[in-house]
Write an enzyme that holds these catalytic residues in place. Structure first.
Site, PDB file in Angstrom:
ATOM      1  CG  ASP A 267      -2.718   3.956   2.662  1.00  0.00           C
ATOM      2  OD1 ASP A 267      -2.185   3.006   2.174  1.00  0.00           O
ATOM      3  OD2 ASP A 267      -3.685   3.934   3.401  1.00  0.00           O
TER       4      ASP A 267
ATOM      5  CG  HIS B 147      -0.506  -0.253   2.680  1.00  0.00           C
ATOM      6  ND1 HIS B 147       0.138   1.232   3.161  1.00  0.00           N
ATOM      7  CD2 HIS B 147      -0.303  -0.960   3.359  1.00  0.00           C
ATOM      8  CE1 HIS B 147       0.299   0.751   4.398  1.00  0.00           C
ATOM      9  NE2 HIS B 147       0.188  -0.441   4.581  1.00  0.00           N
TER      10      HIS B 147
ATOM     11  CD  GLU C 222      -3.354  -1.639   5.625  1.00  0.00           C
ATOM     12  OE1 GLU C 222      -3.717  -2.575   6.257  1.00  0.00           O
ATOM     13  OE2 GLU C 222      -3.068  -0.487   5.828  1.00  0.00           O
TER      14      GLU C 222
END
Ligand SMILES: CSCC[C@H](NC=O)C(=O)O
Ligand SMILES: [Zn+2]
Ligand SMILES: [Zn+2]
Length: 424
Positions: free
Chosen positions: A80, A78, A145
Site C-alpha cells: 500500500d 508493504h 502498513e
C-alpha cells in the site's frame, strides 16, 4: 552497472508496479497481487496468497534453501501507499513518468514499492548467476502498513504460517539518504496519538472570566510547545538524532460553535480539543512522559481529559525496549555492512527510525529486524509531493540487495543468537 538495453525491462517492471493504484483509502490490492504473482512465476518462486483478512491479500514467496533446517531470511515490503494530492504534483503520481534526468516520479517510488521489486530483481540476477541459497529466502508483500498494519504484518507475524517459516532475520523498509551513505535502522519510535479535551463554562464573547475551555486548552498547548521546542533544540544542536528525541506535533484543533456563515463569534465554547502525533524512542522514559501528559498537558485540575487513539508501548512483555541488537551479538549487521561494501556502497551507523514500520511486529516477537531501503543521493520524499527515485539509484539498490541476499542466504556459522528462542 547495466547498459540501457538490459536496464529497460527492469525499469518497466518498476513502473508497472508503481502504476497500480494501491493508495488508501481504497487500495487495489488484487491488481498488485496479480502482478507480484506473475513476477514470482517468471522467477519460479513458490507462491501463496494468504488472506488472513478478507480483501487484504498477503503475497508470500519462497526460494527454498539447501539447508531448510537453518532459520530463514524474510524480505518484507508493504504494497500500500499513502494518498497523493494529484494536482500538487508536477507529474501524475500513478503514471511513474521517467524524466530526462532518469527520475521516476510516483507515489511509492521510495515508500516502498522500490524495495519490494528490488528484492525480486536481485533474486532474478542471483538465479541467472546460478546461485543457490543455503537458507530459505521468503518474500512477504503485505497490505495496510500505512494505516497501522493490523490487518497486514501484525496478523502475518502472529500466524501459524509465519511460525512454520522459522524466520531468523527480517529486512524491512528504511529511508533514503541525501548523501552517499546508506542508512540502516535497528529500532523505531513508537506512535502515541493523543487527543486532549478541555471543558469550561460557556459565556458571552465579550466577557473575561476564568476557566474557559479555550483558555484551559491554550495552557496545555503552550506546555506542549515548550516541550517540543526543547526536544527539537537537542536535534538542532546536533546532540541527538531525529529518532532519539520525543517528537510531538499538533495535528488538529477542534472547537467553536458552527453557524451558517462559519462560527458563532460572540460565544465562548464549552469544549475544545487538540490532537497530537507523538513519537517516543524505545529508550525513552515512558512513565515520565505518561506523567507529563496527565499532570501538565491534560490535568484534571484544569477540567481536562485525554485519550489515546493509538499507544504503542516502547517495551516488550518482558519490560525491555523493543530493538534489534546492533553490536557484535548480532551477526546480521556485520554481514549487512560487508555485503553493502562488497557492492561498492557505504553503510552508516545504525539509527532509530523516526516513524513506524511493520518491523515492529517482527521485533515484538523477539526477531531481529533491520530497516533498510537502498536509496543514496536521494532527497527524503516519502509521503511528500513529487516522490521520486532515480533509475540509476534503483538499479544500484538491486546490486546491493543481490550482495545482501547472497551473504545472508549463505551464512551458516553457528551463533548464540540462533539458539532456540525463548517461548513466546
Ligand atoms: C501507527 S501506524 C502508522 C504507520 C505509519 N507508517 C509510515 O509512515 C506512521 O505514521 O509512522
Ligand atoms: Zn513504508
Ligand atoms: Zn509510509
Amino acid at each position: 552497472a547495466e547498459d540501457d538495453a538490459s536496464a529497460a525491462p527492469i525499469i518497466s517492471r518498476f513502473q508497472h508496479y508503481l502504476r497500480i493504484n494501491t493508495a488508501h483509502p481504497d487500495p487495489d490490492y488484487y491488481q498488485a497481487a496479480n502482478f507480484l504473482l506473475s513476477q514470482a512465476q517468471s522467477l519460479s518462486l513458490h507462491a501463496q496468497t494468504l488472506e488472513l483478512v478478507k480483501g487484504k491479500p498477503i503475497i508470500l514467496l519462497k526460494w527454498p534453501g539447501k539447508n531448510p533446517s537453518l532459520p530463514s531470511i524474510l524480505l518484507n515490503s508493504h504494497t500500500d501507499v499513502v494518498p497523493a494530492e494529484h494536482h500538487k504534483w508536477t507529474h501524475p503520481p500513478f503514471e511513474a513518468l521517467l524524466d530526462s534526468n532518469g527520475d521516476v516520479y510516483a507515489r511509492g517510488s521510495q515508500d516502498m514499492k522500490c524495495v519490494g521489486l528490488q528484492y525480486l530483481e536481485a533474486i532474478r540476477k542471483l538465479k541467472a548467476s546460478g546461485f543457490q541459497p543455503i537458507r530459505t529466502v521468503y518474500l512477504s508483500f503485505v497490505p495496510d502498513e500505512e494505516i497501522g498494519g493490523h490487518d497486514g504484518a501484525e496478523k502475518f507475524a502472529n500466524s501459524d504460517t509465519f511460525a512454520q517459516m522459522n524466520v531468523g532475520i527480517v529486512l524491512d523498509e528504511g529511508l533514503a539518504s541525501p548523501n552517499e551513505i546508506y542508512r540502516a535502522f535497528y529500532a523505531e519510535r513508537c506512535p502515541w496519538w493523543l487527543v486532549i479535551k478541555a471543558t469550561g463554562a460557556p459565556g458571552h464573547g465579550a466577557k473575561l472570566y476564568d476557566n474557559t475551555a479555550m483558555e484551559n486548552l491554550f495552557k496545555s498547548i503552550e506546555s506542549v510547545r515548550r516541550f517540543r521546542a526543547a526536544q527539537f533544540d537537542l536535534v538542532k544542536a546536533g546532540l541527538k538524532a531525529e529518532g532519539e528525541v520525543v517528537s510531538v506535533n499538533m495535528v488538529f484543533l477542534k472547537a467553536g460553535t458552527p453557524s451558517p456563515t462559519g462560527f458563532v463569534m460572540n460565544l465562548q465554547p464549552s469544549e475544545a480539543q487538540a490532537g497530537f502525533d507523538i513519537r517516543v524512542p524505545p529508550t525513552a522514559d515512558q512513565a515520565s512522559l505518561e506523567r507529563r501528559i496527565a499532570e501538565e498537558w491534560a490535568p484534571t485540575s484544569r477540567n481536562m481529559t485525554f485519550e489515546f487513539k493509538q499507544k504503542v508501548s516502547v517495551h516488550d512483555k518482558f519490560g525491555k525496549p523493543i530493538l534489534t541488537a546492533s553490536d557484535n551479538s548480532n551477526p546480521w549487521w556485520a554481514l549487512l555492512e560487508g555485503a553493502v561494501s562488497k557492492a561498492n556502497g557505504k553503510l552508516g551507523n545504525p539509527e532509530i527510525f523516526p516513524a513506524s514500520t511493520d518491523a515492529r511486529y517482527f521485533r515484538e516477537r523477539g526477531l531481529p529486524a533491520i530497516g533498510f531501503s537502498p536509496m543514496a543521493n536521494t532527497p527524503i520524499l516519502l509521503h511528500d509531493h513529487n516522490e521520486f527515485l532515480n533509475k540509476d539509484e534503483y538499479l544500484k539498490g538491486i546490486d546491493i540487495y543481490e550482495s545482501i541476499i547472497e551473504a545472508y542466504a549463505s551464512f551458516v556459522e553457528h551463533t548464540r543468537n540462533e539458539a532456540p528462542r525463548e517461548e513466546l
